[in-house]
Design a protein around this motif. Structure first.
Motif, PDB file in Angstrom:
ATOM      1  N   ILE A 145     -12.307  89.310 -34.140  1.00 20.97           N
ATOM      2  CA  ILE A 145     -11.444  88.991 -33.003  1.00 20.97           C
ATOM      3  C   ILE A 145     -11.262  87.478 -32.964  1.00 20.97           C
ATOM      4  CG2 ILE A 145     -11.232  89.048 -30.487  1.00 20.97           C
ATOM      5  CD1 ILE A 145     -13.241  91.468 -30.611  1.00 20.97           C
ATOM      6  N   PRO A 146     -10.010  87.001 -33.079  1.00 21.63           N
ATOM      7  CA  PRO A 146      -9.784  85.565 -33.010  1.00 21.63           C
ATOM      8  C   PRO A 146      -9.575  85.091 -31.573  1.00 21.63           C
ATOM      9  CG  PRO A 146      -7.750  86.661 -33.572  1.00 21.63           C
ATOM     10  CD  PRO A 146      -8.799  87.733 -33.424  1.00 21.63           C
ATOM     11  N   THR A 147     -10.028  83.885 -31.298  1.00 24.25           N
ATOM     12  CA  THR A 147      -9.776  83.245 -30.011  1.00 24.25           C
ATOM     13  C   THR A 147      -9.353  81.811 -30.297  1.00 24.25           C
ATOM     14  OG1 THR A 147     -11.457  84.577 -28.908  1.00 24.25           O
ATOM     15  CG2 THR A 147     -10.769  82.564 -27.789  1.00 24.25           C
ATOM     16  N   ARG A 148      -8.190  81.445 -29.805  1.00 27.26           N
ATOM     17  CA  ARG A 148      -7.670  80.088 -30.015  1.00 27.26           C
ATOM     18  C   ARG A 148      -8.018  79.240 -28.795  1.00 27.26           C
ATOM     19  NH1 ARG A 148      -5.202  77.336 -34.102  1.00 27.26           N
ATOM     20  NH2 ARG A 148      -3.815  75.750 -33.371  1.00 27.26           N
ATOM     21  N   ILE A 149      -8.665  78.102 -29.051  1.00 27.88           N
ATOM     22  CA  ILE A 149      -8.980  77.136 -28.006  1.00 27.88           C
ATOM     23  C   ILE A 149      -8.533  75.775 -28.514  1.00 27.88           C
ATOM     24  CG2 ILE A 149     -10.788  76.051 -26.619  1.00 27.88           C
ATOM     25  CD1 ILE A 149     -12.407  78.642 -26.948  1.00 27.88           C
ATOM     26  N   GLY A 150      -7.486  75.242 -27.886  1.00 28.77           N
ATOM     27  CA  GLY A 150      -6.930  73.980 -28.364  1.00 28.77           C
ATOM     28  C   GLY A 150      -6.378  74.154 -29.765  1.00 28.77           C
ATOM     29  N   LYS A 151      -6.802  73.289 -30.671  1.00 31.05           N
ATOM     30  CA  LYS A 151      -6.306  73.377 -32.047  1.00 31.05           C
ATOM     31  C   LYS A 151      -7.208  74.215 -32.949  1.00 31.05           C
ATOM     32  CE  LYS A 151      -8.425  69.098 -33.707  1.00 31.05           C
ATOM     33  NZ  LYS A 151      -8.200  67.888 -34.471  1.00 31.05           N
ATOM     34  N   TRP A 152      -8.302  74.742 -32.401  1.00 29.69           N
ATOM     35  CA  TRP A 152      -9.259  75.492 -33.199  1.00 29.69           C
ATOM     36  C   TRP A 152      -9.179  76.992 -32.922  1.00 29.69           C
ATOM     37  CZ3 TRP A 152     -10.872  72.370 -36.737  1.00 29.69           C
ATOM     38  CH2 TRP A 152     -11.057  71.016 -36.457  1.00 29.69           C
ATOM     39  N   THR A 153      -9.417  77.761 -33.977  1.00 33.30           N
ATOM     40  CA  THR A 153      -9.512  79.213 -33.829  1.00 33.30           C
ATOM     41  C   THR A 153     -10.943  79.623 -34.154  1.00 33.30           C
ATOM     42  OG1 THR A 153      -7.203  79.492 -34.469  1.00 33.30           O
ATOM     43  CG2 THR A 153      -8.591  81.449 -34.556  1.00 33.30           C
ATOM     44  N   TYR A 154     -11.480  80.455 -33.297  1.00 33.74           N
ATOM     45  CA  TYR A 154     -12.849  80.950 -33.442  1.00 33.74           C
ATOM     46  C   TYR A 154     -12.787  82.447 -33.728  1.00 33.74           C
ATOM     47  CZ  TYR A 154     -13.927  76.518 -31.205  1.00 33.74           C
ATOM     48  OH  TYR A 154     -14.018  75.184 -30.910  1.00 33.74           O
ATOM     49  N   TYR A 155     -13.693  82.906 -34.584  1.00 28.96           N
ATOM     50  CA  TYR A 155     -13.738  84.325 -34.944  1.00 28.96           C
ATOM     51  C   TYR A 155     -15.106  84.902 -34.642  1.00 28.96           C
ATOM     52  CZ  TYR A 155      -9.301  83.969 -37.378  1.00 28.96           C
ATOM     53  OH  TYR A 155      -7.974  83.802 -37.675  1.00 28.96           O
ATOM     54  N   LYS A 156     -15.082  86.108 -34.053  1.00 27.17           N
ATOM     55  CA  LYS A 156     -16.326  86.845 -33.852  1.00 27.17           C
ATOM     56  C   LYS A 156     -16.113  88.274 -34.320  1.00 27.17           C
ATOM     57  CE  LYS A 156     -15.678  88.214 -29.037  1.00 27.17           C
ATOM     58  NZ  LYS A 156     -16.286  88.182 -27.706  1.00 27.17           N
TER      59      LYS A 156
ATOM     60  N   ASP B 130     -24.847  87.082 -36.768  1.00 29.07           N
ATOM     61  CA  ASP B 130     -25.860  86.239 -36.137  1.00 29.07           C
ATOM     62  C   ASP B 130     -25.475  84.772 -36.340  1.00 29.07           C
ATOM     63  OD1 ASP B 130     -28.115  85.261 -34.933  1.00 29.07           O
ATOM     64  OD2 ASP B 130     -29.513  86.027 -36.434  1.00 29.07           O
ATOM     65  N   PRO B 131     -24.456  84.291 -35.626  1.00 28.17           N
ATOM     66  CA  PRO B 131     -23.953  82.941 -35.865  1.00 28.17           C
ATOM     67  C   PRO B 131     -24.975  81.835 -35.604  1.00 28.17           C
ATOM     68  CG  PRO B 131     -22.921  83.886 -33.923  1.00 28.17           C
ATOM     69  CD  PRO B 131     -23.713  84.967 -34.576  1.00 28.17           C
ATOM     70  N   ASP B 132     -25.877  82.024 -34.657  1.00 26.09           N
ATOM     71  CA  ASP B 132     -26.899  81.007 -34.374  1.00 26.09           C
ATOM     72  C   ASP B 132     -27.773  80.738 -35.603  1.00 26.09           C
ATOM     73  OD1 ASP B 132     -26.354  80.462 -31.616  1.00 26.09           O
ATOM     74  OD2 ASP B 132     -27.240  82.390 -31.124  1.00 26.09           O
ATOM     75  N   LYS B 133     -27.960  81.756 -36.398  1.00 24.44           N
ATOM     76  CA  LYS B 133     -28.810  81.648 -37.587  1.00 24.44           C
ATOM     77  C   LYS B 133     -28.072  80.998 -38.764  1.00 24.44           C
ATOM     78  CE  LYS B 133     -31.432  84.671 -40.688  1.00 24.44           C
ATOM     79  NZ  LYS B 133     -31.792  86.068 -40.973  1.00 24.44           N
ATOM     80  N   HIS B 134     -26.753  81.147 -38.817  1.00 23.48           N
ATOM     81  CA  HIS B 134     -26.003  80.740 -40.004  1.00 23.48           C
ATOM     82  C   HIS B 134     -25.111  79.504 -39.832  1.00 23.48           C
ATOM     83  CE1 HIS B 134     -27.294  84.251 -42.226  1.00 23.48           C
ATOM     84  NE2 HIS B 134     -27.054  84.972 -41.137  1.00 23.48           N
ATOM     85  N   PHE B 135     -24.881  79.082 -38.595  1.00 19.33           N
ATOM     86  CA  PHE B 135     -23.965  77.964 -38.361  1.00 19.33           C
ATOM     87  C   PHE B 135     -24.574  76.949 -37.406  1.00 19.33           C
ATOM     88  CE2 PHE B 135     -21.333  81.668 -39.354  1.00 19.33           C
ATOM     89  CZ  PHE B 135     -20.561  81.169 -40.402  1.00 19.33           C
ATOM     90  N   PRO B 136     -24.159  75.685 -37.543  1.00 19.10           N
ATOM     91  CA  PRO B 136     -24.634  74.683 -36.581  1.00 19.10           C
ATOM     92  C   PRO B 136     -23.985  74.924 -35.226  1.00 19.10           C
ATOM     93  CG  PRO B 136     -22.996  73.712 -38.041  1.00 19.10           C
ATOM     94  CD  PRO B 136     -23.264  75.110 -38.546  1.00 19.10           C
ATOM     95  N   PRO B 137     -24.580  74.419 -34.154  1.00 23.38           N
ATOM     96  CA  PRO B 137     -23.990  74.605 -32.822  1.00 23.38           C
ATOM     97  C   PRO B 137     -22.607  73.959 -32.736  1.00 23.38           C
ATOM     98  CG  PRO B 137     -26.189  73.643 -32.685  1.00 23.38           C
ATOM     99  CD  PRO B 137     -25.811  73.657 -34.122  1.00 23.38           C
ATOM    100  N   HIS B 138     -21.724  74.578 -31.984  1.00 27.63           N
ATOM    101  CA  HIS B 138     -20.393  74.003 -31.769  1.00 27.63           C
ATOM    102  C   HIS B 138     -20.523  72.806 -30.837  1.00 27.63           C
ATOM    103  CE1 HIS B 138     -18.013  76.874 -33.889  1.00 27.63           C
ATOM    104  NE2 HIS B 138     -18.484  77.888 -33.194  1.00 27.63           N
ATOM    105  N   LYS B 139     -20.094  71.654 -31.312  1.00 27.39           N
ATOM    106  CA  LYS B 139     -20.162  70.436 -30.495  1.00 27.39           C
ATOM    107  C   LYS B 139     -19.247  70.540 -29.284  1.00 27.39           C
ATOM    108  CE  LYS B 139     -21.126  67.829 -34.640  1.00 27.39           C
ATOM    109  NZ  LYS B 139     -20.473  67.285 -35.788  1.00 27.39           N
ATOM    110  N   GLU B 140     -18.078  71.127 -29.484  1.00 28.43           N
ATOM    111  CA  GLU B 140     -17.088  71.207 -28.414  1.00 28.43           C
ATOM    112  C   GLU B 140     -17.469  72.224 -27.345  1.00 28.43           C
ATOM    113  OE1 GLU B 140     -16.250  71.940 -31.664  1.00 28.43           O
ATOM    114  OE2 GLU B 140     -15.586  69.945 -32.233  1.00 28.43           O
ATOM    115  N   LEU B 141     -18.005  73.363 -27.769  1.00 26.10           N
ATOM    116  CA  LEU B 141     -18.273  74.463 -26.838  1.00 26.10           C
ATOM    117  C   LEU B 141     -19.741  74.589 -26.454  1.00 26.10           C
ATOM    118  CD1 LEU B 141     -16.061  77.270 -28.423  1.00 26.10           C
ATOM    119  CD2 LEU B 141     -15.467  75.720 -26.563  1.00 26.10           C
ATOM    120  N   GLY B 142     -20.625  74.335 -27.403  1.00 25.71           N
ATOM    121  CA  GLY B 142     -22.044  74.481 -27.138  1.00 25.71           C
ATOM    122  C   GLY B 142     -22.542  75.918 -27.185  1.00 25.71           C
TER     123      GLY B 142
END
Length: 100
Positions: free
Chosen positions: A72-83, A24-36
Motif C-alpha cells: 500500500i503506497p502513501t504519498r507524503i510531500g515528495k516521498w512515497t512510503y510503502y507498507k 519488519d521495517p524497524d529491523k531492516h531500515f533506519p528510522p525515518h528522520k522526517e516521520l520518526g
C-alpha cells in the motif's frame, strides 16, 4: 485478488526480499528522520539503498507489487512510503492452503 499476479510479483528474489523487509521495517531500515515512525511504511529511497538497485528498478518492482495488492503506497510531500498489505497476505495464504 489475483493469485497469478501475486506469484509473479514474488517470483523475483529482490522483490521477495523487499516484501520480507517490509514485514519488519524497524529491523531492516533506519528510522525515518522526517516521520520518526513506519506507520505509513518505508520510503522508496531506503528500499533502494538496501536493495542497491536503481530508483527506476525499485519503482518498477514496487509498482508490480502494488498491482498485485501486496503493498500500500502513501504519498507524503515528495516521498512515497510503502507498507505490506497484510489483508492480501492473509487471503493469499488461505487461498494457497485451500488450493494446493
Amino acid at each position: 485478488m489475483d493469485i497469478i499476479k501475486i506469484n509473479k510479483a514474488l517470483s523475483n528474489q529482490t522483490r521477495l526480499n523487499i516484501f520480507g523487509w517490509l514485514k519488519d521495517p524497524d529491523k531492516h531500515f533506519p528510522p525515518h528522520k522526517e516521520l520518526g515512525h513506519f506507520d505509513f511504511g518505508v520510503c522508496v529511497l531506503y528500499i533502494q539503498e538496501k536493495a542497491q538497485l536503481s530508483q527506476s528498478t525499485i519503482s518498477h518492482y514496487l509498482s508490480l507489487m502494488q498491482q498485485a495488492e501486496l503493498v500500500i503506497p502513501t504519498r507524503i510531500g515528495k516521498w512515497t512510503y510503502y507498507k505490506r498489505n497484510e489483508d492480501t497476505v492473509k487471503k493469499y495464504a488461505k487461498l494457497i492452503l485451500e488450493k494446493i
